[in-house]
Design a protein around this motif. Structure first.
Motif, PDB file in Angstrom:
ATOM      1  N   VAL A 112      -9.614   8.903   9.499  1.00 31.21           N
ATOM      2  CA  VAL A 112     -10.497   9.298   8.392  1.00 31.21           C
ATOM      3  C   VAL A 112     -11.477   8.176   8.062  1.00 31.21           C
ATOM      4  CG1 VAL A 112     -10.571   9.829   5.923  1.00 31.21           C
ATOM      5  CG2 VAL A 112      -8.910  10.975   7.392  1.00 31.21           C
ATOM      6  N   GLN A 113     -10.982   6.934   7.995  1.00 32.70           N
ATOM      7  CA  GLN A 113     -11.871   5.812   7.710  1.00 32.70           C
ATOM      8  C   GLN A 113     -12.956   5.685   8.768  1.00 32.70           C
ATOM      9  OE1 GLN A 113      -9.045   2.553   7.323  1.00 32.70           O
ATOM     10  NE2 GLN A 113      -9.167   2.635   5.095  1.00 32.70           N
ATOM     11  N   LEU A 143       4.440  -6.514   6.275  1.00 36.58           N
ATOM     12  CA  LEU A 143       3.086  -6.927   5.883  1.00 36.58           C
ATOM     13  C   LEU A 143       2.026  -6.128   6.632  1.00 36.58           C
ATOM     14  CD1 LEU A 143       3.106 -10.835   5.528  1.00 36.58           C
ATOM     15  CD2 LEU A 143       2.635  -9.151   3.754  1.00 36.58           C
ATOM     16  N   VAL A 144       2.224  -5.958   7.950  1.00 36.78           N
ATOM     17  CA  VAL A 144       1.249  -5.213   8.750  1.00 36.78           C
ATOM     18  C   VAL A 144       1.202  -3.755   8.305  1.00 36.78           C
ATOM     19  CG1 VAL A 144       0.650  -4.418  11.065  1.00 36.78           C
ATOM     20  CG2 VAL A 144       1.490  -6.748  10.738  1.00 36.78           C
ATOM     21  N   GLY A 145       2.379  -3.149   8.150  1.00 34.64           N
ATOM     22  CA  GLY A 145       2.428  -1.750   7.715  1.00 34.64           C
ATOM     23  C   GLY A 145       1.803  -1.556   6.353  1.00 34.64           C
ATOM     24  N   PHE A 146       2.092  -2.471   5.442  1.00 31.48           N
ATOM     25  CA  PHE A 146       1.528  -2.365   4.096  1.00 31.48           C
ATOM     26  C   PHE A 146       0.008  -2.488   4.135  1.00 31.48           C
ATOM     27  CE2 PHE A 146      -0.080  -4.475   0.282  1.00 31.48           C
ATOM     28  CZ  PHE A 146       0.315  -3.574  -0.701  1.00 31.48           C
ATOM     29  N   ALA A 147      -0.505  -3.437   4.929  1.00 32.62           N
ATOM     30  CA  ALA A 147      -1.955  -3.644   5.017  1.00 32.62           C
ATOM     31  C   ALA A 147      -2.662  -2.374   5.478  1.00 32.62           C
ATOM     32  CB  ALA A 147      -2.262  -4.795   5.963  1.00 32.62           C
ATOM     33  N   LEU A 148      -2.068  -1.668   6.444  1.00 32.48           N
ATOM     34  CA  LEU A 148      -2.677  -0.433   6.947  1.00 32.48           C
ATOM     35  C   LEU A 148      -2.599   0.686   5.914  1.00 32.48           C
ATOM     36  CD1 LEU A 148      -1.296  -0.538  10.605  1.00 32.48           C
ATOM     37  CD2 LEU A 148      -3.664  -0.913   9.882  1.00 32.48           C
ATOM     38  N   LEU A 149      -1.471   0.797   5.239  1.00 29.66           N
ATOM     39  CA  LEU A 149      -1.298   1.857   4.240  1.00 29.66           C
ATOM     40  C   LEU A 149      -2.109   1.594   2.972  1.00 29.66           C
ATOM     41  CD1 LEU A 149       2.551   2.370   4.651  1.00 29.66           C
ATOM     42  CD2 LEU A 149       0.780   4.077   5.171  1.00 29.66           C
ATOM     43  N   PRO A 197      -6.873   2.278   2.077  1.00 27.29           N
ATOM     44  CA  PRO A 197      -7.699   3.179   1.258  1.00 27.29           C
ATOM     45  C   PRO A 197      -7.922   2.653  -0.165  1.00 27.29           C
ATOM     46  CG  PRO A 197      -6.069   4.443   2.469  1.00 27.29           C
ATOM     47  CD  PRO A 197      -5.709   3.000   2.643  1.00 27.29           C
ATOM     48  N   ILE A 198      -6.909   2.001  -0.739  1.00 29.33           N
ATOM     49  CA  ILE A 198      -7.080   1.420  -2.076  1.00 29.33           C
ATOM     50  C   ILE A 198      -8.095   0.281  -2.013  1.00 29.33           C
ATOM     51  CG2 ILE A 198      -5.914   0.246  -3.991  1.00 29.33           C
ATOM     52  CD1 ILE A 198      -3.374   1.704  -3.229  1.00 29.33           C
ATOM     53  N   SER A 199      -8.046  -0.500  -0.939  1.00 24.29           N
ATOM     54  CA  SER A 199      -9.026  -1.574  -0.763  1.00 24.29           C
ATOM     55  C   SER A 199     -10.443  -1.030  -0.681  1.00 24.29           C
ATOM     56  CB  SER A 199      -8.711  -2.373   0.507  1.00 24.29           C
ATOM     57  OG  SER A 199      -7.467  -3.017   0.406  1.00 24.29           O
ATOM     58  N   GLU A 200     -10.576   0.135  -0.029  1.00 19.40           N
ATOM     59  CA  GLU A 200     -11.902   0.769   0.065  1.00 19.40           C
ATOM     60  C   GLU A 200     -12.425   1.132  -1.326  1.00 19.40           C
ATOM     61  OE1 GLU A 200     -13.777   1.246   2.645  1.00 19.40           O
ATOM     62  OE2 GLU A 200     -12.439   0.912   4.355  1.00 19.40           O
ATOM     63  N   VAL A 201     -11.557   1.655  -2.174  1.00 17.83           N
ATOM     64  CA  VAL A 201     -11.956   2.064  -3.525  1.00 17.83           C
ATOM     65  C   VAL A 201     -12.354   0.852  -4.358  1.00 17.83           C
ATOM     66  CG1 VAL A 201     -11.172   3.121  -5.682  1.00 17.83           C
ATOM     67  CG2 VAL A 201     -10.560   4.157  -3.488  1.00 17.83           C
ATOM     68  N   THR A 202     -11.536  -0.203  -4.325  1.00 16.09           N
ATOM     69  CA  THR A 202     -11.888  -1.413  -5.083  1.00 16.09           C
ATOM     70  C   THR A 202     -13.157  -2.046  -4.534  1.00 16.09           C
ATOM     71  OG1 THR A 202     -10.405  -2.750  -3.688  1.00 16.09           O
ATOM     72  CG2 THR A 202      -9.509  -1.889  -5.743  1.00 16.09           C
ATOM     73  N   GLY A 203     -13.369  -1.912  -3.217  1.00 13.03           N
ATOM     74  CA  GLY A 203     -14.612  -2.417  -2.629  1.00 13.03           C
ATOM     75  C   GLY A 203     -15.830  -1.683  -3.142  1.00 13.03           C
TER      76      GLY A 203
END
Length: 410
Positions: free
Chosen positions: A16-17, A328-334, A337-343
């Motif tokens: 999707v990204q 850490l890797v799994g969390f970063a990928l999941l 989308p929140i990072s996109e919103v804050t961005g």
């Protein structure tokens, strides 16, 4: 190994990204031939405008290739159990949790750097070279990459090491100590970046006595801005593109001018650009961005602390043995989308801040030299004069040139 639901969620997020990103790129590319606003009709002549369009099209095609490769490699790596293989490889060298985590991320960093190197080389020595921007010798290019790798390994390795220690000592509360440490680190870097990091890559020299320095200091006094440190950086050894930036605060604040900026603009235009940078400081944008950055870091670490111990996060990337590094890797990928919103929110605020800094420069110096400087800088960098509004909303931290000029002339 059987794929979990979260595994397919990660695949979905990546797809999707990518599709949203490519849609925005496509819409923006459709605007390359849009009619140039009347306010910008004097930026390019016909030949220069054709060159600008060609430069943007070339970068668009290159982005399609590089982004497509990145997505394809990531998907194949996930689907074929690449992280499980890398986890087993790491464990064959070492057994301790600290050493395993450091070595695992060392492999990830080294692999991603090697994969990105050909694209970076092509961008610099083919695209930027073709359009007259690149001035980087090949030796300097590879030296920069080597220095960047060493710096990342030293600083990143040290931070990761402390993260693991905090996690081992305090369990789920590790995020508090990690947040404090990162907050102190961000403050330190903001204060001493120009003094400690920049000299590793560029030479900085105090601005020489003369008319330009007198004009800058005269403006600073008029604006009530204490300014003792004005430096010139040798940006021309890598690119013809120009820039200026403000860094630090308190006694460590300084203005840095690229030597290309001094060559491209006249005296009043340079002072106008600096007045814009002073506007960011006087309007507290520097402090605001610093505080928000630290708060967002704390929020991210808190969310991480809620999921880092969940074995499903490690299983989501195909790693059978749950661990801190796989989590850490799994969390970063999941979390992406929140990072996109804050961005999106940060870009929106940044564009508002740019208007405020432009207004400050207009009110304390003058609008006309800032307008002409923005036009010259856009011309010299072959920038996009007609970006698509959706692309601006998502990607631009600065308003499009036409909006800034209309605001300055209002």
């Amino acid at each position: 190994m059987e794929k979990t639901t979260l595994f397919y969620v990660i695949i979905g997020i990546l797809l999707v990204q990518y599709l949203v990103h490519q849609l925005l790129e496509f819409l923006n590319a459709r605007h390359f031939k849009a009619q140039v606003p009347q306010e910008l009709s004097d930026v390019f002549n016909e030949n220069e405008y054709k060159k600008s369009q060609a430069y943007k099209k070339t970068n668009y095609k290159f982005g399609l290739l590089s982004d497509g490769f990145s997505l394809l490699f990531t998907l194949v790596f996930l689907l074929l159990g690449g992280f499980e293989w890398l986890d087993q490889l790491t464990r064959s060298f070492t057994k301790g949790e600290v050493a395993t985590t450091l070595l695992f991320f060392g492999f990830v960093f080294f692999g991603s750097t090697l994969l990105g190197l050909p694209f970076s080389y092509y961008k610099t020595f083919v695209i930027e070279e073709k359009y007259g921007f690149n001035t980087t010798p090949r030796r300097l290019f590879f030296l920069d990459k080597l220095k960047g790798m060493v710096l990342t390994l030293v600083l990143g390795g040290a931070m990761l090491y402390l993260f693991i220690l905090f996690y081992q000592w305090t369990g789920s509360r590790f995020w508090v100590y990690a947040w404090i440490f990162i907050g102190v680190f961000i403050l330190f870097i903001n204060l001493f970046y120009s003094r400690l990091i920049v000299p590793l890559f560029n030479k900085q020299t105090p601005l020489q006595e003369g008319s330009l320095k007198n004009a800058i200091e005269s403006y600073a006094r008029k604006a009530g801005f204490e300014l003792k440190n004005i430096f010139v950086i040798d940006g021309s050894k890598r690119s013809t593109k120009a820039n200026a930036y403000f860094s630090g605060f308190g006694r460590e604040k300084r203005i840095t001018l690229f030597d290309t900026l001094i060559n491209d603009l006249d005296e009043d235009e340079i002072v106008a650009v600096l007045a814009h940078e002073v506007g960011h400081y006087k309007r507290k944008h520097v402090v605001f961005n610093l505080v928000v950055s630290i708060l967002l870091t704390g929020f991210t670490l808190y969310i991480l602390s809620l999921f880092i111990n969940d074995p499903q996060i490690s299983l989501a990337i195909g790693v059978s043995q749950p661990s801190f590094h796989a989590g850490l890797v799994g969390f970063a990928l999941l979390y992406s989308p929140i990072s996109e919103v804050t961005g999106l929110a940060m870009n929106y605020l940044s564009r508002k801040f740019e208007f405020q800094a432009d207004d400050f420069a207009k009110n304390t110096f003058a609008a006309k030299p800032l307008v002409t400087s923005l036009k010259k800088l856009s011309k010299n960098s072959l920038s996009n004069l007609t970006p698509h509004p959706a692309y601006v909303f998502v990607h631009y931290s600065h308003p499009p040139l036409v909006e800034r000029i209309r605001n300055l002339k209002a």
